[in-house]
Scaffold this motif. Sequence first.
Motif, PDB file in Angstrom:
ATOM      1  N   UNK A  35       4.711  -8.752  -7.047  1.00  0.00           N
ATOM      2  CA  UNK A  35       3.648  -7.960  -6.418  1.00  0.00           C
ATOM      3  C   UNK A  35       3.920  -6.473  -6.582  1.00  0.00           C
ATOM      4  N   UNK A  36       5.179  -6.098  -6.397  1.00  0.00           N
ATOM      5  CA  UNK A  36       5.574  -4.692  -6.513  1.00  0.00           C
ATOM      6  C   UNK A  36       5.303  -4.167  -7.929  1.00  0.00           C
ATOM      7  N   UNK A  37       5.653  -4.972  -8.923  1.00  0.00           N
ATOM      8  CA  UNK A  37       5.505  -4.521 -10.313  1.00  0.00           C
ATOM      9  C   UNK A  37       4.046  -4.553 -10.767  1.00  0.00           C
ATOM     10  N   UNK A  38       3.345  -5.618 -10.439  1.00  0.00           N
ATOM     11  CA  UNK A  38       1.999  -5.810 -10.975  1.00  0.00           C
ATOM     12  C   UNK A  38       0.977  -4.877 -10.322  1.00  0.00           C
ATOM     13  N   UNK A  75      15.080  -3.044  -0.835  1.00  0.00           N
ATOM     14  CA  UNK A  75      13.714  -3.232  -1.318  1.00  0.00           C
ATOM     15  C   UNK A  75      12.755  -3.408  -0.134  1.00  0.00           C
ATOM     16  N   UNK A  76      13.139  -4.247   0.814  1.00  0.00           N
ATOM     17  CA  UNK A  76      12.311  -4.510   1.998  1.00  0.00           C
ATOM     18  C   UNK A  76      12.080  -3.223   2.789  1.00  0.00           C
ATOM     19  N   UNK A  77      13.148  -2.468   3.017  1.00  0.00           N
ATOM     20  CA  UNK A  77      13.052  -1.243   3.823  1.00  0.00           C
ATOM     21  C   UNK A  77      12.168  -0.191   3.158  1.00  0.00           C
ATOM     22  N   UNK A  78      12.114  -0.205   1.816  1.00  0.00           N
ATOM     23  CA  UNK A  78      11.278   0.781   1.117  1.00  0.00           C
ATOM     24  C   UNK A  78       9.801   0.593   1.472  1.00  0.00           C
TER      25      UNK A  78
END
Length: 595
Positions: A316-319, A357-360
């Motif tokens: 999801x982050x990349x796409x 990653x989650x905290x970002x």
Amino acid sequence: MNLESADQHSVLQVFLSDTPEVPKPHSNFHLSVQGPIVHFQEYIFGDSTVKCHYLYGKNITVCLSACIMEDEKEIYTIPAQPIVTFHIQVSEYCLTRFANGQEQSRYTKGQCCLFWQNDHTLEYVLPQTESDYFDLYIRPGHLLDMADRYPVLRQFAMEVATSSSSDMEFFVDRIDQQLLDSIDEMLLEVKNFQVSEQRFTHLCECLLLQCMDIPVSVEPPPVCAVKRVFNSTFAHLEDDVFTKEQNSDLGIIARYYNRNQLIEKFYELKQEYLRLKQKRAESKALVKEVKVCFQQIMGDSADRLAETYFWIAQQLHEQKERFSLTEYEKQTVAEAITTVCNQSFELCTPGTHQLEFYTSYTQRPYAGDVGQEEFGRILNMVVPNLNIPLDKLDESKEGGAIIDQYLQDHLGFTPLSHFTEKGERDKPPKVVELYHTLMQRMTDELTITDTGDIQKSDLIRILDYAYQQNDIIMLLMFEIDHLTDQEDYVKSQKFNKISAWLMVLDETIENWYDQTCSKEEEQYSDLTYIYMRSGNNMKAVKQKIRKTKEIYDKMVPALLNVGYAMESQTKKSMFMLLAESLIITARNPFEEGRK
């Protein structure tokens, strides 16, 4: 008329009894050069209790009486010598008369009266309630001396000099709260400091005169006043080691229990505490048994599903970068990412890069706490030869203390205050006294190795932690757990110490009822529910785990297909529909276990 005692070295003593006869045997206090004597006496008359705080001086005796009456009752004050009595009804009311007389006086809250009692017995009729009253007992010779200094007392002094007793309503007035507060101030000063006979007499005289509306100036306490030395810091409770609420609870306990009732209530609460402790231990044992069963049957299925969930979050982050998203759409994608991350972390403890990653996206740490046992396991892996006993890490304060002390011992760090006399002076006296008392009784928990090093058990680590943290509650609970099985030890403790035990037990029991589940208990709560619902049948649990494993194994390829399809998706609307679907379908893997 002989107004003075034959023994000028004996204190002015007035006995309390539920009969008009002088009680025998009775204490015979004698004055010393150290000033007034502080004494506490508890009287038990059937189901009723009268607690008396006495201050014995050369010419004046003070008595503050706290009465808890289960029914209306007569009690008698019997002077050992002739006395002048100044009575203040602090709360409620009482009916009073001379034991041989017919006329009766009623004193209500805030009323005060001065009368010549001589050596006559006085009868108090106390109501079925709580009531407090305060008495000044004055040698008649000292009252005559006061009359020389204060002319307003001369008429009364004439009554003392010429009559066998006076009317009990010779002088009656009403005092305000400020004067009631001054009584507390006087009692605290004499109780806590070495007050001279002259100072004590001055305070008593000022109180009497102020109550009679005679202007008088109370001298401030001397700057060089020396504190009284007690054989235990638990001789009093007026310090900051307990919170305001805890001090209030201790005050209520001190008022409503006599010593026998207090000990009986302590054992009652301790049984409740031990019952809950056993129940808690059984619950934790069941969770561990279910956990072992889950891990054996599940294998790596849960870990693979957790990895797949996190991979979906990364996809999801990349796409999302391929599409031009509105602010609202960005928020929706972020919610989908955190949702699948949470699903991943519920199945498997996240790694450092995963948490970053989650905290970002959340801008706050992951809310799922790492349990003490898991934290201890991580520490044992990264710190060589640490060897924290994982079986003792049960999410309690004691478990946290063990982790803390193992780290301190391994790193060679112990606060300097732990060893120095100055450090002890900076600590609450009750903490220091209780720590040393417990250490003296736990010497078997310390061993000397072949190299001469001192090796301590985990019990000593818990004690050291509580001492470092000034945690009086933790020390008291340790004492309850390890020393109060000995009946003689309980009986030897001061009233205030047992009151503190009662207070911390009550807090602990209440906290256990309010306590939320640990992460591990919550994680396996549905399986433990199935176990209990099925009549303690582990077969039902195993059957549920097998079904869940089948679901997990099917979900992994399905999620992989979703992730790969995301890469080939060209329409933003379809990408957003996919993100929204992940949010909607998120649920607890064991949710159907309760249905």
